[in-house]
Design an enzyme around this catalytic site. Structure first.
Site, PDB file in Angstrom:
ATOM      1  N   GLU A 273       0.843  -1.210   0.000  1.00 45.90           N
ATOM      2  CA  GLU A 273       0.000   0.000   0.000  1.00 45.90           C
ATOM      3  C   GLU A 273       0.871   1.251   0.000  1.00 45.90           C
ATOM      4  OE1 GLU A 273      -3.255  -0.059  -0.579  1.00 45.90           O
ATOM      5  OE2 GLU A 273      -2.905  -2.207  -0.709  1.00 45.90           O
ATOM      6  N   TRP A 276       1.715   1.827  -3.376  1.00 49.85           N
ATOM      7  CA  TRP A 276       0.638   2.463  -4.168  1.00 49.85           C
ATOM      8  C   TRP A 276       0.756   3.987  -4.058  1.00 49.85           C
ATOM      9  CZ3 TRP A 276      -2.308   1.424  -8.087  1.00 49.85           C
ATOM     10  CH2 TRP A 276      -2.691   0.118  -8.357  1.00 49.85           C
ATOM     11  N   TRP A 304     -20.265  11.900 -19.817  1.00 50.06           N
ATOM     12  CA  TRP A 304     -20.578  12.179 -18.408  1.00 50.06           C
ATOM     13  C   TRP A 304     -21.890  12.942 -18.307  1.00 50.06           C
ATOM     14  CZ3 TRP A 304     -17.610   9.375 -15.490  1.00 50.06           C
ATOM     15  CH2 TRP A 304     -16.275   9.158 -15.808  1.00 50.06           C
ATOM     16  N   ASN A 339     -10.675   3.161   2.969  1.00 49.96           N
ATOM     17  CA  ASN A 339     -10.322   2.948   1.554  1.00 49.96           C
ATOM     18  C   ASN A 339     -11.354   2.117   0.797  1.00 49.96           C
ATOM     19  OD1 ASN A 339      -8.471   2.963  -0.782  1.00 49.96           O
ATOM     20  ND2 ASN A 339      -8.396   0.766  -0.365  1.00 49.96           N
ATOM     21  N   TRP A 357     -15.433  12.051 -12.811  1.00 51.54           N
ATOM     22  CA  TRP A 357     -14.558  11.786 -11.659  1.00 51.54           C
ATOM     23  C   TRP A 357     -13.989  13.080 -11.098  1.00 51.54           C
ATOM     24  CZ3 TRP A 357      -9.543  13.430 -12.073  1.00 51.54           C
ATOM     25  CH2 TRP A 357      -8.981  13.550 -13.348  1.00 51.54           C
ATOM     26  N   TRP A 380      -9.044   8.298  -8.205  1.00 46.44           N
ATOM     27  CA  TRP A 380     -10.324   8.582  -8.882  1.00 46.44           C
ATOM     28  C   TRP A 380     -10.294   8.059 -10.307  1.00 46.44           C
ATOM     29  CZ3 TRP A 380     -15.133   9.650  -7.569  1.00 46.44           C
ATOM     30  CH2 TRP A 380     -15.367  10.083  -6.272  1.00 46.44           C
TER      31      TRP A 380
HETATM   32  P1  FAD Z   1      -3.549   2.140   5.177  1.00 46.60           P
HETATM   33  O1  FAD Z   1      -4.406   1.058   4.633  1.00 46.60           O
HETATM   34  O2  FAD Z   1      -3.080   2.016   6.547  1.00 46.60           O
HETATM   35  O3  FAD Z   1      -2.320   2.284   4.156  1.00 46.60           O
HETATM   36  C1  FAD Z   1      -1.076   2.857   4.552  1.00 46.60           C
HETATM   37  C2  FAD Z   1      -0.731   4.004   3.644  1.00 46.60           C
HETATM   38  O4  FAD Z   1      -0.567   3.542   2.299  1.00 46.60           O
HETATM   39  C3  FAD Z   1      -1.798   5.071   3.566  1.00 46.60           C
HETATM   40  O5  FAD Z   1      -1.701   5.955   4.654  1.00 46.60           O
HETATM   41  C4  FAD Z   1      -1.478   5.734   2.238  1.00 46.60           C
HETATM   42  O6  FAD Z   1      -0.415   6.656   2.353  1.00 46.60           O
HETATM   43  C5  FAD Z   1      -0.998   4.558   1.396  1.00 46.60           C
HETATM   44  N1  FAD Z   1      -2.103   4.037   0.591  1.00 46.60           N
HETATM   45  C6  FAD Z   1      -2.974   3.057   0.912  1.00 46.60           C
HETATM   46  N2  FAD Z   1      -3.822   2.819  -0.113  1.00 46.60           N
HETATM   47  C7  FAD Z   1      -3.476   3.684  -1.099  1.00 46.60           C
HETATM   48  C8  FAD Z   1      -3.972   3.932  -2.406  1.00 46.60           C
HETATM   49  N3  FAD Z   1      -4.990   3.241  -2.940  1.00 46.60           N
HETATM   50  N4  FAD Z   1      -3.401   4.922  -3.119  1.00 46.60           N
HETATM   51  C9  FAD Z   1      -2.369   5.638  -2.628  1.00 46.60           C
HETATM   52  N5  FAD Z   1      -1.842   5.431  -1.404  1.00 46.60           N
HETATM   53  C10 FAD Z   1      -2.393   4.469  -0.649  1.00 46.60           C
HETATM   54  N6  FAD Z   1      -5.054   8.551  -0.227  1.00 46.60           N
HETATM   55  C11 FAD Z   1      -4.455   9.690   0.154  1.00 46.60           C
HETATM   56  O7  FAD Z   1      -3.480   9.661   0.917  1.00 46.60           O
HETATM   57  N7  FAD Z   1      -4.910  10.913  -0.291  1.00 46.60           N
HETATM   58  C12 FAD Z   1      -5.977  11.017  -1.130  1.00 46.60           C
HETATM   59  O8  FAD Z   1      -6.341  12.123  -1.527  1.00 46.60           O
HETATM   60  C13 FAD Z   1      -6.643   9.812  -1.516  1.00 46.60           C
HETATM   61  N8  FAD Z   1      -7.741   9.871  -2.320  1.00 46.60           N
HETATM   62  C14 FAD Z   1      -8.358   8.699  -2.679  1.00 46.60           C
HETATM   63  C15 FAD Z   1      -9.485   8.759  -3.521  1.00 46.60           C
HETATM   64  C16 FAD Z   1     -10.143   7.590  -3.894  1.00 46.60           C
HETATM   65  C17 FAD Z   1     -11.331   7.653  -4.819  1.00 46.60           C
HETATM   66  C18 FAD Z   1      -9.684   6.342  -3.422  1.00 46.60           C
HETATM   67  C19 FAD Z   1     -10.368   5.072  -3.825  1.00 46.60           C
HETATM   68  C20 FAD Z   1      -8.574   6.274  -2.598  1.00 46.60           C
HETATM   69  C21 FAD Z   1      -7.892   7.444  -2.225  1.00 46.60           C
HETATM   70  N9  FAD Z   1      -6.750   7.402  -1.388  1.00 46.60           N
HETATM   71  C22 FAD Z   1      -6.129   8.572  -1.037  1.00 46.60           C
HETATM   72  C23 FAD Z   1      -6.108   6.115  -1.046  1.00 46.60           C
HETATM   73  C24 FAD Z   1      -6.553   5.442   0.256  1.00 46.60           C
HETATM   74  O9  FAD Z   1      -7.934   5.403   0.337  1.00 46.60           O
HETATM   75  C25 FAD Z   1      -5.996   6.138   1.489  1.00 46.60           C
HETATM   76  O10 FAD Z   1      -4.606   6.342   1.365  1.00 46.60           O
HETATM   77  C26 FAD Z   1      -6.231   5.266   2.742  1.00 46.60           C
HETATM   78  O11 FAD Z   1      -7.590   5.014   2.900  1.00 46.60           O
HETATM   79  C27 FAD Z   1      -5.702   5.997   3.958  1.00 46.60           C
HETATM   80  O12 FAD Z   1      -6.002   5.286   5.126  1.00 46.60           O
HETATM   81  P2  FAD Z   1      -4.863   4.584   5.972  1.00 46.60           P
HETATM   82  O13 FAD Z   1      -3.779   5.546   6.242  1.00 46.60           O
HETATM   83  O14 FAD Z   1      -5.509   3.925   7.124  1.00 46.60           O
HETATM   84  O15 FAD Z   1      -4.338   3.507   4.936  1.00 46.60           O
END
Ligand code: FAD
Length: 474
Positions: A273, A276, A304, A339, A357, A380
């Protein structure tokens, strides 16, 4: 004249593993820790401003504890440096690189400006594991698919993280703005007042959050991360976004945990993650247009729909689909959304409502504490199908099935949509399909206590599939 080195804080509001700070100290000069509010950059969303305010308070206190202080200035870096240089001889400026297009172009001009003044500029590796320009395929091309990117990263060594300095040289006397004059906290309505019940900004809280996650959740992260009703994820995203914790630090602590305990599944899934996040930043760095344009050009002709009523129902959590409404209300109340639910609400907006989006991305930008240009736009676009390595167009999440699978007991829905809390685990996911007696017993009157669904899922699914088929090469 006093000779000083400036350490310019950006998305690195911490002292631990802050390369710019470490190198600034090595200069042997007096140090000016500086934060600039630069209105030429993309405007921050409301939630981020709230976080920044509290984060600057925390950083300022940490600096004071070590014998220094934080200088706050509002304006362009050029104007501020010129002003400081009237009374202090600025020898060097150090900062950690940010990789968004607006910052990159600002920094290029700023470096030229400093060259003219004879000030040495030193840009250090920023809030990523690796510099995006250091990673390419064997053919020297950029990755646009996640799995080969992850494989490439695994062959690289993440640099060791550095400790925080115990003391700092004093900061010379100088003018600093008053943080409250920046009005980062919302003035008009009470929105975000409750954020403090959920979050504490700053480096200490970030480290505590990581330690708690490592102690309590990482071993089951590979399963728990999909369940919005439990605390199964790290909630580190705002801390990582503002650089209150170094991503290298997180990487090493999780890797060490994996090594010591053999908890491979949870730790490896978590590291993936983090990658990602890295991949999103990498994509944006190499394709700056994807901030507001489709990565896949064929989506430029996508049909759209403009529908402000549907958009508003989605924003307010009044769509009549409980898992969607729970997610959108969690976002509004806490500045964060799980997420799995982000994916479900984004699929609903772009596929069932056929709303662009970019409109979802803008709402998230304003309301997410972790709003990040790279991760927000890439995710997105990933859900909408227009992005690099995007979800296949025919993957249209059914919010009811998703809800039954990932919130089987309805805990998440009950927390955020309390008007449905008396419905049983079985009935809570789709109130509109239930017998009127069941609803009555649960205290629900559709159209009064809870909305009717704003669209029919099977009709809108068919409409979306037809729209996707109009695209060439999907
Ligand atoms: P954890 O599950 O604990 O993951 C650890 C870290 O990994 C996160 O803090 C984050 O930095 C990174 N990470 C995890 N999943 C993703 C992912 N899919 N993409 C990129 N990084 C990821 N994340 C953001 O930080 N900022 C945003 O603006 C953002 N917008 C999003 C918009 C959409 C439509 C979606 C589907 C996801 C988005 N995310 C975004 C990704 C993800 O949802 C969040 O990073 C995550 O939910 C943060 O919670 P956590 O720290 O508990 O994640």
């Amino acid at each position: 004249m006093i000779k000083a080195t400036i350490v310019w804080f950006n998305k690195d509001l911490r002292l631990k593993d802050n390369l710019a700070l470490i190198e600034a100290i090595a200069s042997g000069n007096q140090i000016i820790p500086l934060f600039i509010l630069d209105h030429r950059l993309k405007a921050m969303g409301g939630a981020q401003k709230w976080w920044l305010h509290h984060s600057l308070v925390e950083l300022s206190e940490s600096l004071i504890q070590r014998g220094s202080s934080l200088i706050l200035r509002n304006g362009t870096p050029e104007a501020i440096i010129s002003d400081i240089a009237r009374t202090i001889q600025i020898d060097q400026i150090h900062w950690n690189q940010c990789y968004t297009p607006d910052v990159i172009s600002r920094d290029q001009k700023f470096i030229q400006f400093c060259d003219q003044l004879g000030i040495q500029t030193n840009v250090h590796k920023g809030n990523l594991l690796f510099d995006p320009s250091d990673i390419s395929t064997l053919k020297g091309e950029h990755y646009s698919v996640y799995t080969p990117f992850w494989n490439a990263i695994q062959k690289l060594q993440v640099e060791p993280n550095k400790p925080s300095p115990a003391t700092l040289p004093p900061c010379p006397e100088m003018v600093s703005d008053n943080l409250s004059d920046w009005k980062l906290l919302p003035q008009a309505n009470g929105w975000s007042e409750n954020f403090k019940d959920w979050w504490r900004a700053g480096e200490t809280a970030a480290q505590e959050r990581l330690d708690l996650f490592l102690d309590e959740s990482i071993d089951t992260y590979h399963k728990g991360r999909d369940l919005p009703g439990i605390d199964g994820t790290s909630c580190l995203s705002p801390y990582l976004h503002f650089g209150e914790i170094s991503v290298r630090d997180v990487w090493h602590k999780v890797s060490l945990k994996r090594e010591l305990t053999g908890l491979s599944d949870g730790c490896t899934t978590f590291l993936k993650e983090l990658v990602w996040r890295e991949f999103c930043a990498y994509l944006l760095f190499h394709n700056p247009r994807i901030l507001n344009q489709n990565f896949r050009k064929e989506f430029d002709s996508f049909p759209w729909v403009q529908d402000s009523n549907h958009l508003q129902a989605w924003q307010k959590g009044k769509t009549g689909y409980p898992i969607i409404d729970a997610g959108m209300r969690q976002l509004w109340a806490t500045g964060w959304m799980h997420n799995r639910v982000r994916m479900i609400v984004a699929s609903f907006l772009t596929k069932n409502l056929l709303i662009h989006w970019r409109q979802g991305e803008e709402w998230f930008w304003d309301t997410l504490l972790d709003a990040d240009q790279a991760s927000n736009s890439a995710n997105w676009q990933w859900v909408a199908g227009s992005g690099a390595d995007a979800a296949p167009y025919f993957r249209i999440f059914n919010p009811i099935l998703q809800s039954e699978k990932f919130d089987a007991k309805g805990d998440y829905i009950r927390r955020w949509v309390p008007e449905l809390s008396h419905l049983s685990d079985k009935h809570i996911h789709a109130p509109f399909s239930q017998d009127p007696m069941v609803l009555k017993q649960g205290g629900v009157t559709l159209g009064q206590t809870y909305p009717f669904p704003i669209v029919d899922l099977s009709v809108t699914r068919a409409r979306a599939l037809a729209a996707y088929k109009t695209l060439k090469d999907v």
